[in-house]
Design a protein around this motif. Structure first.
Motif, short mmCIF file in Angstrom:
data_model
loop_
_atom_site.label_atom_id
_atom_site.label_comp_id
_atom_site.label_asym_id
_atom_site.label_seq_id
_atom_site.Cartn_x
_atom_site.Cartn_y
_atom_site.Cartn_z
N HIS A 181 45.59 52.24 40.61
CA HIS A 181 46.75 51.67 41.30
C HIS A 181 48.05 52.31 40.82
CE1 HIS A 181 44.76 48.56 43.66
NE2 HIS A 181 43.97 48.37 42.63
N LEU A 182 48.13 52.63 39.53
CA LEU A 182 49.34 53.28 39.03
C LEU A 182 49.50 54.66 39.66
CD1 LEU A 182 51.74 53.17 37.06
CD2 LEU A 182 50.24 54.15 35.31
N CYS A 183 48.42 55.43 39.68
CA CYS A 183 48.46 56.76 40.32
C CYS A 183 48.70 56.62 41.82
CB CYS A 183 47.16 57.52 40.06
SG CYS A 183 46.91 58.00 38.35
N GLY A 184 48.10 55.61 42.43
CA GLY A 184 48.28 55.42 43.86
C GLY A 184 49.72 55.14 44.24
N LEU A 185 50.41 54.32 43.44
CA LEU A 185 51.82 54.05 43.68
C LEU A 185 52.64 55.32 43.53
CD1 LEU A 185 54.37 52.36 44.03
CD2 LEU A 185 54.15 51.64 41.63
N LEU A 236 51.49 45.80 40.88
CA LEU A 236 50.85 44.50 41.13
C LEU A 236 50.70 44.23 42.62
CD1 LEU A 236 52.64 42.26 38.47
CD2 LEU A 236 50.24 42.97 38.45
N ILE A 237 51.64 44.73 43.41
CA ILE A 237 51.56 44.56 44.86
C ILE A 237 50.32 45.24 45.41
CG2 ILE A 237 52.74 45.03 47.04
CD1 ILE A 237 54.17 43.01 45.27
N SER A 238 50.07 46.46 44.94
CA SER A 238 48.88 47.19 45.37
C SER A 238 47.61 46.48 44.88
CB SER A 238 48.93 48.63 44.82
OG SER A 238 47.79 49.36 45.17
N VAL A 239 47.63 46.00 43.64
CA VAL A 239 46.47 45.30 43.07
C VAL A 239 46.14 44.05 43.89
CG1 VAL A 239 45.66 43.96 41.08
CG2 VAL A 239 46.81 46.16 40.73
N LEU A 240 47.15 43.26 44.21
CA LEU A 240 46.92 42.03 44.96
C LEU A 240 46.41 42.29 46.37
CD1 LEU A 240 50.01 39.89 43.85
CD2 LEU A 240 47.61 39.37 43.40
N THR A 241 46.96 43.32 47.00
CA THR A 241 46.50 43.65 48.36
C THR A 241 45.04 44.01 48.37
OG1 THR A 241 48.72 44.46 48.91
CG2 THR A 241 46.93 45.09 50.38
N GLU A 242 44.65 44.90 47.48
CA GLU A 242 43.25 45.34 47.44
C GLU A 242 42.33 44.21 47.00
OE1 GLU A 242 42.02 49.44 46.13
OE2 GLU A 242 41.10 48.27 44.53
N ALA A 243 42.80 43.35 46.09
CA ALA A 243 41.96 42.26 45.58
C ALA A 243 41.54 41.29 46.68
CB ALA A 243 42.70 41.50 44.48
N GLN A 244 42.37 41.17 47.73
CA GLN A 244 42.07 40.23 48.81
C GLN A 244 41.30 40.86 49.96
OE1 GLN A 244 45.77 37.76 49.84
NE2 GLN A 244 46.62 39.42 48.58
#
Length: 387
Positions: free
Chosen positions: A23-27, A49-57
């Protein structure tokens, strides 16, 4: 975002560490792809965290990951990185808030920004970032005006605040901005029912971020005469800690209402690591190994000094050339990987131990406090606990 969630390599465990790095590299790459190389400077730990939450759902599909090319900060390795609307929303939020921060520093005349030519250049950069964030936000259906409005209101609130003003009045604009960003991850993931609890989690995260930033800066602000929310409102550190602990509890409760497809990393960051951030800010805990894993260091052994031993790996048959090795060495040196954990020799690719590998990690390797998990089974950290 303030960059308060800085997870320790030894607490995350190998699997969650690789996910965090993705997620860090993706951002970082989303910023480069949409806005150019210079925009990558606004990459920050809390934004991902925005990317993490999106993928988590979201439902698990191949479109959430892609293979990125070699990067000096990853030891010139390819990597699986996050992509898609979650990474783009994280990029939009990071750009808009970075733009606001630059404008705030220009208005205060901080450092070199007190010089007119530098201030003019900074304003142009801030304007460019704000417009770019708005475009990307629009592309993913998010109106960044809520972020801009929050930033604009913040200055007025701070101007009127004084002794006796509730500190939560000062944190409200930050709470509103982060609530909107967290809630939109539910829209992107196709889980509209999650929007309300995520908005609550985001609101409390914004409160916590603002409070911890104020706590960490209070001494320096007093020395420089800068405005600080706690000092200006007369809020004591014990009261700030009480509010922080309440926010931690509220975030945990809100996340229980969220329907995740795979929520282990989100839980790890927003429950366990956020609690560590609070302890760090108030000086009640520390870790000898530092905090977040750096881009160049995803290869430290799991579990810290007390973790399971690793078999030595044979030297690679394809050593790097002089220039490639120098580039990797620069990345390792600049990110302290030559000191901490285990790293790959820039030229021979042999595994080597950092100078501080045997340092005492203290409590940072106590990666799964089951009594605080409320019976969860989401901790993937390599310990022997049975949550």
């Amino acid at each position: 975002m303030f960059g308060i969630v800085r997870p320790c390599t030894h607490r995350l465990g190998e699997h969650l560490k690789s996910q965090w790095m993705a997620h860090l590299c993706g951002l970082c790459l989303a910023l480069r792809t949409d806005h150019g190389q210079f925009a990558r400077i606004v990459t920050n730990y809390d934004g991902l965290l925005i990317s993490v939450l999106t993928e988590a759902q979201a439902e698990r599909t191949g479109r959430w990951r892609r293979t990125a090319g070699p990067c000096p900060l990853r030891g010139m390795r390819t990597a699986s990185v996050a992509q898609g609307e979650g990474a783009r929303l994280a990029a939009a939020v990071s750009l808009v808030l970075a733009s606001a921060k630059v404008r705030d520093h220009v208005a205060d005349g901080d450092g070199l920004l007190a010089r007119r030519p530098v201030a003019l250049a900074a304003r142009r950069v801030a304007s460019s970032w704000g417009a770019a964030g708005a475009r990307t936000g629009s592309d993913v259906g998010f109106d960044t005006a809520v972020l801009v409005d929050a930033v604009d209101r913040q200055l007025g609130i701070e101007t009127l605040a004084g002794p006796g003003t509730p500190v939560l009045t000062v944190t409200e604009p930050t709470e509103t901005a982060t609530a909107a960003a967290f809630a939109h991850t539910a829209v992107l993931a196709g889980r509209p029912g999650n929007a309300e609890p995520l908005a609550e989690a985001g609101r409390l995260f914004g409160r916590l971020a603002h409070l911890l930033d104020a706590v960490e800066d209070q001494e320096a602000d007093a020395a420089s005469g800068a405005w600080n929310p706690l000092s200006a409102t007369g809020t004591s550190l014990p009261e700030a800690r009480r509010l922080a602990d309440d926010a931690l509890h509220g975030i945990r409760l809100a996340l229980r209402e969220v329907e995740f497809t795979e929520g282990r990393l989100a839980h790890r960051l927003l429950v366990h690591e956020l609690r560590s951030s609070v302890d760090r800010a108030f000086g009640t805990a520390s870790c000898a190994h530092g905090s977040a894993p750096t881009l160049a260091g995803p290869y430290a052994p799991p579990g810290g000094p007390g973790g399971p031993p690793r078999s030595p790996e044979p030297p690679r048959r394809n050593p790097r050339g002089l220039l490639a090795g120098c580039a990797v060495w620069a990345g390792l040196a600049c990110t302290c990987q030559l000191c901490c954990g285990e790293y790959e020799d820039p030229w021979s690719r042999e595994r080597k131990d950092g100078l501080c590998k045997d340092a005492d990690c203290g409590d940072c390797c106590d990666c799964c406090n089951c009594c605080d998990c409320d019976g969860c089974d989401c901790c993937d950290c390599g310990c022997d606990c049975s949550c």
